[in-house]
Design a protein around this motif. Structure first.
Motif, PDB file in Angstrom:
ATOM      1  N   ILE A  27      36.038  36.785  46.711  1.00 52.72           N
ATOM      2  CA  ILE A  27      36.874  37.600  45.822  1.00 52.72           C
ATOM      3  C   ILE A  27      38.285  37.008  45.765  1.00 52.72           C
ATOM      4  O   ILE A  27      38.930  36.821  46.807  1.00 52.72           O
ATOM      5  CB  ILE A  27      36.937  39.061  46.300  1.00 52.72           C
ATOM      6  CG1 ILE A  27      35.552  39.714  46.181  1.00 52.72           C
ATOM      7  CG2 ILE A  27      37.964  39.849  45.497  1.00 52.72           C
ATOM      8  CD1 ILE A  27      35.497  41.134  46.691  1.00 52.72           C
ATOM      9  N   MET A  39      32.154  44.970  43.112  1.00 50.50           N
ATOM     10  CA  MET A  39      32.004  43.559  42.743  1.00 50.50           C
ATOM     11  C   MET A  39      30.945  42.859  43.582  1.00 50.50           C
ATOM     12  O   MET A  39      30.673  41.671  43.366  1.00 50.50           O
ATOM     13  CB  MET A  39      33.358  42.842  42.893  1.00 50.50           C
ATOM     14  CG  MET A  39      34.399  43.271  41.888  1.00 50.50           C
ATOM     15  SD  MET A  39      35.932  42.296  41.957  1.00 50.50           S
ATOM     16  CE  MET A  39      36.654  42.916  43.480  1.00 50.50           C
ATOM     17  N   GLU A  55      32.008  39.490  45.049  1.00 52.73           N
ATOM     18  CA  GLU A  55      32.353  38.326  44.226  1.00 52.73           C
ATOM     19  C   GLU A  55      33.042  38.781  42.950  1.00 52.73           C
ATOM     20  O   GLU A  55      32.521  39.630  42.221  1.00 52.73           O
ATOM     21  CB  GLU A  55      31.096  37.542  43.876  1.00 52.73           C
ATOM     22  CG  GLU A  55      31.382  36.252  43.102  1.00 52.73           C
ATOM     23  CD  GLU A  55      30.131  35.412  42.892  1.00 52.73           C
ATOM     24  OE1 GLU A  55      30.239  34.377  42.227  1.00 52.73           O
ATOM     25  OE2 GLU A  55      29.065  35.816  43.393  1.00 52.73           O
ATOM     26  N   GLY A  56      34.238  38.255  42.690  1.00 53.00           N
ATOM     27  CA  GLY A  56      34.969  38.629  41.487  1.00 53.00           C
ATOM     28  C   GLY A  56      36.469  38.467  41.672  1.00 53.00           C
ATOM     29  O   GLY A  56      36.926  37.655  42.491  1.00 53.00           O
ATOM     30  N   ASP A 114      39.287  45.714  39.201  1.00 49.01           N
ATOM     31  CA  ASP A 114      38.216  44.840  39.689  1.00 49.01           C
ATOM     32  C   ASP A 114      37.395  44.344  38.502  1.00 49.01           C
ATOM     33  O   ASP A 114      37.538  44.831  37.377  1.00 49.01           O
ATOM     34  CB  ASP A 114      37.324  45.567  40.693  1.00 49.01           C
ATOM     35  CG  ASP A 114      36.587  46.763  40.076  1.00 49.01           C
ATOM     36  OD1 ASP A 114      35.812  46.557  39.122  1.00 49.01           O
ATOM     37  OD2 ASP A 114      36.778  47.903  40.540  1.00 49.01           O
ATOM     38  N   THR A 115      36.551  43.374  38.775  1.00 47.67           N
ATOM     39  CA  THR A 115      35.667  42.832  37.738  1.00 47.67           C
ATOM     40  C   THR A 115      34.220  43.197  38.064  1.00 47.67           C
ATOM     41  O   THR A 115      33.310  42.390  37.857  1.00 47.67           O
ATOM     42  CB  THR A 115      35.826  41.307  37.623  1.00 47.67           C
ATOM     43  OG1 THR A 115      35.586  40.723  38.924  1.00 47.67           O
ATOM     44  CG2 THR A 115      37.220  40.942  37.154  1.00 47.67           C
ATOM     45  N   GLY A 116      34.041  44.407  38.582  1.00 44.00           N
ATOM     46  CA  GLY A 116      32.721  44.847  39.002  1.00 44.00           C
ATOM     47  C   GLY A 116      31.891  45.421  37.881  1.00 44.00           C
ATOM     48  O   GLY A 116      32.133  45.174  36.694  1.00 44.00           O
ATOM     49  N   CYS A 117      30.928  46.243  38.273  1.00 48.89           N
ATOM     50  CA  CYS A 117      29.930  46.744  37.334  1.00 48.89           C
ATOM     51  C   CYS A 117      30.412  47.940  36.516  1.00 48.89           C
ATOM     52  O   CYS A 117      29.746  48.363  35.570  1.00 48.89           O
ATOM     53  CB  CYS A 117      28.671  47.147  38.094  1.00 48.89           C
ATOM     54  SG  CYS A 117      28.970  48.383  39.389  1.00 48.89           S
ATOM     55  N   ASP A 160      32.808  45.148  32.290  1.00 45.96           N
ATOM     56  CA  ASP A 160      33.667  44.066  32.786  1.00 45.96           C
ATOM     57  C   ASP A 160      34.535  44.497  33.957  1.00 45.96           C
ATOM     58  O   ASP A 160      35.339  43.701  34.459  1.00 45.96           O
ATOM     59  CB  ASP A 160      34.568  43.545  31.658  1.00 45.96           C
ATOM     60  CG  ASP A 160      33.766  42.933  30.518  1.00 45.96           C
ATOM     61  OD1 ASP A 160      32.714  42.340  30.806  1.00 45.96           O
ATOM     62  OD2 ASP A 160      34.183  43.061  29.359  1.00 45.96           O
ATOM     63  N   GLY A 161      34.416  45.748  34.390  1.00 45.67           N
ATOM     64  CA  GLY A 161      35.192  46.174  35.548  1.00 45.67           C
ATOM     65  C   GLY A 161      35.865  47.513  35.347  1.00 45.67           C
ATOM     66  O   GLY A 161      35.704  48.173  34.312  1.00 45.67           O
TER      67      GLY A 161
END
Length: 514
Positions: A368, A403, A406-407, A428-431, A481-482
């Protein structure tokens, strides 16, 4: 003069005398030759009072002829054709009126003007009606233009003819730009104008030719869709459709108020639910804490006595689980705000750094990237430093989980000094968060993690801490995209600090003012 000529003369005089309008016969030099009976009766004069006198002497009691710019006689003589003039006059009673004076040439055999016939028609009633009509039209125009509702009128082909100022503002173009360029079909989505016309002609909607208020979407000059309340009607003449008229009320202000009210009601309901859960959590924490203390004490004592015994390993597990339960109890107490905070002043940027440094499991950040978009301005807030740091930790832990290791994790700080507000964004760039879960993410024990991997108290505790500090926390945006969490806190602005100071020397190592 022979008998035939006498008869012809008498016949012409009788025709002249029977004319329904007051009439004079003038010589080219404007001297009156004769007047008909209607003239003498109308003005209350005798024939000898007018014959031999010029027309300006009779009408204006003046020896000076009228100027050529207003008198039609010179034009009649020059062009040998009729001309007229409109005169405003005052009668003997002082009443004002209007006369339409028509000057017609009488030609001899060679085509020269030998006499001029002046007919006088009283047009006072017509002028009064014209004035009344004009005043009515002006009033009608003022009513339309002063209306807060947008009004648009069009002919039977849909060509726009009338738009008031409210309509010009709503649609984004003027009536001049609309004429010849715009059709009512351009004001709606494709096919909507025809649908409205079908409704207008239907007896079921509002009666033939009427459409009571209905909500529709219109299009402005930029192609932007605007929700409006529409009332429309067909304009008839002798039973035939000659045009249409629509009245539009912009619904955006009302919808914004309704949206604010819905959000306020939801916030109140959420606050009441959180308050109830807080009381419940405090009670649960209190009731559980006492037996946990006893279990921990006796397990620890047994562990000391059974050192080296195979049962000691089991006792260690008991002590670890009890400590874990005590941690949950502490979170419950923090959520319910039953423990006393230590309030101080701290820099918002310092909170971010301290929160990151206190995260024990640095393996969370293996893949990350951490981005700190922190303001160069001095942003100070008041609150319990440890609790506010816990908020940072909770938000970071959630972001890392979203994430899956990872992100990109981004911190952003900024302020609104006029309104005394400080802001922290954790992105964040999570789900992302599913829409159905958004209303529940701050509820205690709500979690999407697998059993045993989360208590569901992180965000609810953070909510309580931020509320206690006089701020708010929420999801600014979320999607595939987060997610961006936004923390808003009251900005602390000491009166004795430099206006634009950004120096960290104003704070000690603990983040408090020096």
């Amino acid at each position: 003069m022979n008998e035939k000529s006498m008869e012809e003369r008498d016949w012409r005089l009788r025709v002249f005398d029977s004319l329904s309008f007051p009439t004079l016969i003038l010589r080219p030099d404007k001297v009156i030759v004769t007047a008909n009976r209607k003239f003498l009766d109308r003005y209350g004069v005798k024939m000898e009072d007018v014959t031999g006198k010029s027309c300006h002497e009779v009408f204006y009691q003046s020896k000076t002829p009228c100027s050529m710019s207003v008198c039609p006689v010179p034009k009649v003589l020059a062009y040998r054709e009729g001309h007229s003039t409109l005169k405003q006059v005052t009668n003997s009673r002082g009443d004002e009126g209007w006369e339409d004076r028509v000057f017609s040439p009488i030609l001899d055999e060679s085509g020269q003007v030998i006499y001029i016939m002046e007919s006088i028609r009283d047009v006072t009633k017509i002028k009064s009606l014209e004035r009344a009509l004009k005043e009515t039209e002006e009033l009608f125009e003022k009513v339309i233009q002063s209306s807060a509702s947008a009004i648009v009128a069009a002919d039977r082909d849909g060509n726009i003819l009338i738009m008031n100022r409210a309509a010009e503002e709503l649609f984004g173009f003027t009536v001049r730009e609309a004429r010849g360029e715009k059709n009512v079909t351009d004001l709606y989505r494709p096919g909507k104008a025809k649908e409205i016309m079908r409704d207008l002609r239907s007896e079921k909607k509002g009666g033939r030719g009427k459409l009571h208020t209905s909500e529709v979407m219109i299009l402005n000059a930029e192609g932007e869709e605007i929700p409006v309340e529409l009332s429309a009607s067909i304009i008839y003449e002798d039973g035939k459709e000659i045009g249409t008229m629509g009245i539009y009320n912009d619904l955006r202000p009302r919808l914004a108020i309704e949206r604010t009210l819905r959000e306020a009601r939801a916030q109140i309901a959420h606050s009441e639910r959180m308050a109830s859960l807080g009381q419940l959590s405090a009670g649960i924490a209190h009731e559980i804490n006492n037996p946990l203390t006893g279990i921990l004490m006796y397990a620890s004592m047994a562990l000391e006595k059974l050192e080296g015994d195979p049962l000691a390993e089991h006792l260690k597990y008991i002590v670890e689980d009890v400590n874990r339960c005590k941690g949950i109890v502490q979170n419950l107490l923090a959520y319910s705000r039953r423990s006393k905070p230590t309030v101080g002043v701290i820099a918002l940027n310092t909170l971010v750094d301290q929160g990151m440094n206190l995260i024990r499991d640095q393996k969370l950040f293996g893949n990350i990237a951490v981005v700190k978009d922190l303001s160069d301005e001095m942003i100070l807030v008041r609150g319990d430093r440890n609790r506010l740091t816990q908020v940072i930790i909770n938000l970071v832990m959630n972001a890392c989980a979203a994430m899956n290791g990872e992100g990109v994790l981004t911190f952003r700080t900024y302020r609104d000094k006029p309104n005394k507000k400080a802001f922290l964004e954790v992105a964040d760039t999570g789900c992302g968060i599913p829409q159905e879960n958004l209303p529940k993410i701050f509820d205690p024990f709500f979690t999407t993690k697998e059993p045993g991997k989360g208590t569901g108290l992180g965000l609810s505790t953070s909510y309580g801490i931020i509320q206690e500090a006089g701020g708010s926390i929420g999801v600014k945006e979320t999607g595939p995209d987060g997610t961006v969490f936004l923390v808003e806190l009251p900005l602390y602005v000491p009166l004795d600090y430099p206006e634009d100071s950004g120096r960290e020397e104003l704070l000690d190592n603990g983040g408090n003012p020096t």
